[in-house]
Design an enzyme around this catalytic site. Structure first.
Site, mmCIF file in Angstrom:
data_model
loop_
_atom_site.group_PDB
_atom_site.id
_atom_site.type_symbol
_atom_site.label_atom_id
_atom_site.label_comp_id
_atom_site.label_asym_id
_atom_site.label_seq_id
_atom_site.Cartn_x
_atom_site.Cartn_y
_atom_site.Cartn_z
ATOM 1 N N ILE A 98 0.780 -1.202 -0.085
ATOM 2 C CA ILE A 98 0.022 0.072 0.344
ATOM 3 C C ILE A 98 0.546 0.898 0.124
ATOM 4 O O ILE A 98 0.177 2.238 -0.692
ATOM 5 C CB ILE A 98 -0.846 0.302 0.638
ATOM 6 N N GLU A 99 2.318 1.063 0.598
ATOM 7 C CA GLU A 99 2.654 2.656 0.718
ATOM 8 C C GLU A 99 3.717 2.531 -0.516
ATOM 9 O O GLU A 99 3.668 3.629 -1.264
ATOM 10 C CB GLU A 99 3.760 1.963 2.265
#
Length: 452
Positions: A255-256
């Site tokens: 996600i990052e």
């Protein structure tokens, strides 16, 4: 059964229960730690402050039973004394948060509560026991937690001034600075560490949740990177033991920053001949690897200390703060803020339960998410559910939004919420304003410039 009858039953049981108390701590003369352990045990602290606490027989009676069981739940959520006692028994150093909480208890006389003492005769801390606890706390703080920069008159304060610096390797720091700002650490070459932890905005991005690659959002608010070297663990849930382990997380988080492996990152960086040469000079045996990349970033982050006017005050420059700011600091301690926000980092030293006195997540009114699970996500232990690493309050006036879920933009609201759900009772607008006045003094400088 009415309340009076129930209470009569309790009083009738005190002949059994009153065997608590009457500490034999004096037989441990010369061993302050064992004295404190004896006092804790004799005064029934473990009845409400241990995960192994057993509900007493009267805790299963109608009317009063729920109150007793709620007290045990609240007690373990506020402080769990098993680790403290284990450390005392073994002669090990106790955490400074446990120290601060026990010290506050002795100073305030708030424990054991009156309703407990009423049926456990002899469990109230007497003057001598309080003196032992306070002397022990002072000795432990002086030996293990007092900052080398603190003025003698302030060495027993629960908050301590920053050290002047942490030992670092200047070459690694320079490389770490470069890598901290390098977007090649993200899979689509759009994000660097600084994207979510901007040094120009107090080490945060001032968003509720940070945006990763492909427009994805995380589930917790990004904490500040400033002074993070002073945290006892990293991340809200403590899943990283230190800065180097923390630096390895986001690049591989889908996600990052979204890389599949550090091999991919290393291959990208190796295309930069100048950068490879620097790595080979600093890390001649390893070159460009996960270990060397994260080591350099961690080394840089150790330099992100932000001394403030409050540090000058604790170092002995008493005119560094106004009378109003000092009064705000006194209020900060009086309202028990300084039992969790302690030490040089004014936080970051323990996991604390969110919603000790009332259901915070019910108050928030939105679904509980994975990000709300806190330490539970790492340990899988029910005890750790909704426990989060206490954030630093350094530069707190600049690190909004607040809380792990980033739901509050105003510091005044954050103070009220923390007081209601963590401390209980009332806090009025004047007291909130006083604490805010103090918090302004925690805004620090980086490279000689006041953070904005």
């Amino acid at each position: 059964m009415n309340k009076l009858t129930g209470f009569s039953i309790l009083l009738g049981a005190t002949a059994i229960l009153s065997s608590c108390g009457n500490s034999d701590y004096k037989k441990y003369e010369g061993d302050r730690a064992k004295q404190v352990a004896s006092i804790i045990r004799a005064n029934g602290c473990l009845d409400c402050h241990s995960v192994d606490a057993q509900v007493p027989f009267y805790g299963k009676l109608p009317i009063i039973g729920k109150t007793v069981q709620d007290d045990i739940i609240d007690g373990t959520r506020y402080v769990e004394f098993s680790n403290l006692l284990n450390a005392l028994d073994k002669g090990e150093v106790v955490s400074q948060v446990d120290l601060a909480k026990l010290e506050h208890t002795a100073l305030s006389g708030s424990m054991p509560p009156a309703k407990y003492v009423a049926i456990h005769w002899g469990t109230n801390l007497n003057a001598d026991e309080k003196k032992v606890i306070l002397s022990w706390a002072k000795e432990v703080r002086a030996e293990h937690y007092a900052s080398p920069t603190v003025a003698e008159r302030f060495e027993n304060e629960p908050l301590q001034p920053l050290v002047d610096f942490l030992p670092t390797d200047p070459e690694k720091v320079a490389l770490g600075f470069t890598l901290y700002h390098d977007t090649r650490l993200s899979a689509d070459n759009t994000l660097s560490c600084a994207s979510c932890h901007d040094l120009g905005t107090a080490g945060v991005d001032r968003k509720q949740f940070s945006e990763g690659i492909n427009g994805q959002f995380g589930g917790v608010n990004a904490p500040t990177v400033y002074n993070s070297a002073l945290n006892f663990v990293q991340f809200w849930d403590g899943r990283a033991a230190d800065l180097q382990e923390q630096a390895a997380g986001p690049p591989l988080n889908p996600i990052e920053m979204g890389h599949v492996s550090f091999d991919d990152i290393a291959d990208l960086l190796k295309e930069d001949a100048g950068l490879v040469e620097i790595f080979e000079q600093i890390y001649p045996q390893e070159g460009v690897t996960e270990a060397t990349i994260t080591d350099a970033i961690a080394e840089f982050e150790k330099t992100l200390l932000t001394p403030s006017r409050f540090d000058k005050y604790l170092r002995g420059e008493v005119n560094a703060l106004t009378a109003e700011e000092i009064a705000g600091y006194d209020l900060f301690k009086e309202k028990r803020c300084a039992t969790c926000h302690v030490g040089m980092n004014i936080g970051g030293q323990s996991f604390e339960y969110m919603g000790i006195k009332s259901d915070y997540f019910g108050f928030r009114g939105t679904d509980v998410t994975d990000g709300d699970l806190g330490r539970f996500a790492v340990t899988g232990e029910d005890f750790d559910k909704h426990r989060f690493k206490t954030p630093t309050l350094r530069n707190v006036m600049l690190t909004y939004p607040y809380l792990h879920d980033g739901t509050l933009m105003d510091i005044e609201d954050a103070i009220r919420v923390m007081h209601e759900f963590q401390i209980g009772g009332e806090i009025n607008d004047k007291e909130v304003a006083g604490i805010v006045t103090f918090l302004h003094t925690l805004t620090g400088e980086y490279e000689g410039q006041l953070l904005q």
